[in-house]
Structure formats: C-alpha cells, structure tokens
Design a protein around this motif. Structure first.
Motif, PDB file in Angstrom:
ATOM      1  N   VAL A  18       0.696  -0.998  -0.461  1.00 32.39           N
ATOM      2  CA  VAL A  18       0.210   0.315  -0.190  1.00 32.39           C
ATOM      3  C   VAL A  18       1.063   1.375   0.576  1.00 32.39           C
ATOM      4  CG1 VAL A  18      -1.991   1.294   0.941  1.00 32.39           C
ATOM      5  CG2 VAL A  18      -1.662  -0.990   1.304  1.00 32.39           C
ATOM      6  N   LEU A  37      -1.580   6.885  -2.115  1.00 27.09           N
ATOM      7  CA  LEU A  37      -2.233   5.991  -3.005  1.00 27.09           C
ATOM      8  C   LEU A  37      -3.306   6.518  -4.225  1.00 27.09           C
ATOM      9  CD1 LEU A  37      -3.196   2.440  -3.355  1.00 27.09           C
ATOM     10  CD2 LEU A  37      -5.067   3.402  -1.635  1.00 27.09           C
ATOM     11  N   GLY A  66      -7.788  -0.224  -0.983  1.00 28.02           N
ATOM     12  CA  GLY A  66      -5.496  -0.923  -1.051  1.00 28.02           C
ATOM     13  C   GLY A  66      -5.876  -1.391  -0.713  1.00 28.02           C
ATOM     14  N   LYS A 104     -10.398   4.941  -0.629  1.00 28.95           N
ATOM     15  CA  LYS A 104      -9.904   4.024  -1.997  1.00 28.95           C
ATOM     16  C   LYS A 104      -8.582   3.726  -0.779  1.00 28.95           C
ATOM     17  CE  LYS A 104     -11.296   7.527  -5.376  1.00 28.95           C
ATOM     18  NZ  LYS A 104     -10.128   8.749  -6.180  1.00 28.95           N
ATOM     19  N   GLN A 105      -8.639   3.857   0.069  1.00 31.53           N
ATOM     20  CA  GLN A 105      -7.221   3.609   1.288  1.00 31.53           C
ATOM     21  C   GLN A 105      -8.375   2.538   1.437  1.00 31.53           C
ATOM     22  OE1 GLN A 105      -5.002   5.636   1.631  1.00 31.53           O
ATOM     23  NE2 GLN A 105      -3.880   3.817   2.613  1.00 31.53           N
TER      24      GLN A 105
END
Length: 310
Positions: free
Chosen positions: A82, A86, A140, A136-137
C-alpha cells in the motif's frame, strides 16, 4: 533463518542531496516492523528502494532472500503493498479492479476479498472514481491483504480511515503476523506502532538514529500536561514546578474566579509532577500523548543535528 528484509549500507542520492544514508536494516520473518520518523526522514524512499520502484545509489538490499532489482514478477507476487500516495481512479467498480489485481498478484482464496471488504466497510459495487479518500484507502488495503502475501509493505496505511476502521486494520495486521506473514509498517501514528510492532527503527534525516521496541525508545515518555487548580497562587506554583527536570514549555496562567491553568510538556517520570500538583486543589487534569513526529524530533533531534554535521 533468512531475514525477510535485510539491507547493508543502502543509500539514495538525488543530486547533491542524500535522502537515505548507509541504511543497515534487518526485519525478521513473521514479525511486525515499524519504520517511523518525521516527514522527510526517508521512510518512503526506503520502502520504494526495497520494492524496486526506485533504484538505490549504492548498497545492498535483499527482500525475501532476493535482490529486488532481479526478483521480477515472481518476487512481487509474494508482496502486498500500500503506497503512501495511493491513487485509484477509473469507471470500473472496486470489485472489477480487485479482479484485475488478483490476476497480477496471484491466487486469492474464495471469499477472501469480500470478507476483507466487509470487515473494512467497503462497498465493492461503486465505481472507483466515486469513492472517498478513505474508501480508496480501504480498497488499497484489500488488494494488499487479499492474496495473503509473505510480506506486507504498508506506507501510512491508515491515512483517511476513521477510528473504527483503523482498529479493524490493526487486527488484520495482528492476524497476518499470527499467520506467519511479515509486516513492514511505516506510520506517523504512535498508537499503531505501540499496538502492533515487535521492533522499531527511527529514521531522522535519512539515518537510523535508534532501533529496538517502542518502550526502549522512550517515544511514549513525552506527554503534554494540562491541569486546572482552584485557589492556587500562580507565583508559588511556578516556583514549585519550575525546578522539576521532567517539565519543559511550562506555562502558569491565572484566570478569573481564582482558577489557575498549568500547561507543560513532560519527559520521563510523571510521578514527581503529580505529587507537586497534589499539594493544591486540582479541578481537572489531562495528560495527552503528542504526535509521533513531535516525539521523534524531541527525543532524537540531537542525533539529526549530529548527522547533519557529520
């Protein structure tokens, strides 16, 4: 047993500026290793060299027993990553994007992807471009964990996550360690390191200035104190507290109604401070942990200055 990660004299220069200086690092298999330090310390540069995203200017690195520059796709499939920056975009749904990542990373056990998404509260039916930074994290994190890699490299992995999701992430890290996976975790959040890391290295100005566990590095020994007292004399308080070597940034202020507010930074043993305050009537008391960057700079700033003069 071969280390999961080992570097010798690893360094990276950008023109005249050296971002990482002669880094010697060993991460044992099946452990969680914390890489911490202030912004610009060289954490992300180090992780990128280990993953062959950028090439070192010198030194040697071994990741899962291989040279990252020659490991190729076979090595990368054994790693979950990660990045700290990102960036995920596109019209496809989160599920379709993860399908693509599964083809690249290797086999994903049936149900593993959906289980991780459920744990993190991630809706995989939404287009990636419509997701918030936090979601979105989460996406990831799912792509990094879902194929259960031997090594997880996580650069500021909880950025944008709410506290409940952060807690679930920490449990995922603990479970990965219990399953024999190795985790290299770069973080600004001291509590993440305290709760998960077996060993820690502190980077400052591209150099390792300390290593060990969190307790031995005394990172948690820096705290902020704020205390309210009733019917106290500010002058007497100042005289009583000023000589205490644990206190710095001491400020004693009188307020209307006879109350006094004392604020300070405590380094080390808090007991003498509490005993001094106990001579007065305390109305409220708060002790807070400063952020990780402040702790590192306060405790290891001298090492950075010495390194800059070397």
């Amino acid at each position: 047993m071969t280390p999961a990660i080992q570097t010798s004299q690893l360094h990276k220069r950008y023109g005249r500026r050296t971002a990482v200086h002669a880094l010697d690092l060993t991460v044992e298999p099946g452990t969680v290793f914390g890489l911490i330090g202030p912004n610009g310390a060289g954490k992300t540069t180090t992780l990128r060299m280990l993953l062959d995203i950028i090439r070192p200017s010198g030194g040697v690195a071994r990741v899962l027993g291989s040279d990252p520059r020659r490991g190729g796709p076979a090595l990368r499939r054994r790693i979950g990553f990660v990045p700290g920056d990102l960036r995920l975009e596109g019209r496809v749904t989160g599920r379709r994007l993860l399908d693509f990542y599964a083809q690249v990373s290797g086999p994903v056990a049936p149900g593993a992807r959906d289980e991780l998404a459920e744990r993190l509260g991630l809706d995989l039916t939404r287009p990636v471009r419509t997701l918030s930074k936090g979601n979105k994290q989460k996406l990831g994190l799912v792509q990094a964990f879902m194929h259960k890699p031997e090594l997880l490299v996580l650069d500021e992995p909880t950025s944008g996550l709410d506290p409940l999701v952060q807690r679930e992430f920490l449990e995922m890290v603990r479970q990965a360690r219990a399953a024999g996976q190795t985790v290299l975790l770069s973080s600004h959040v001291l509590s993440e390191i305290q709760q998960t890391a077996d060993a820690v290295a502190v980077l400052s100005a591209g150099r390792i200035v300390a290593h060990g566990n969190v307790a031995s590095l005394r990172l948690a020994a820096v705290r902020r104190l704020s205390v309210g007292l009733v019917d106290a004399d500010p002058g007497i308080l100042d005289v009583e507290l000023r000589p205490l070597g644990q206190l710095s940034d001491l400020h004693v202020a009188a307020h209307p109604g006879g109350s006094v507010r004392v604020t300070a930074t405590i380094e080390g043993d808090i007991d003498p401070v509490i005993k001094a305050l106990a001579r007065h009537r305390v109305s409220d008391l708060t002790v807070e942990e400063p952020d990780l960057e402040e702790s590192v700079l306060r405790l290891y700033g001298a090492s950075e200055e010495e390194g800059g003069r070397a």
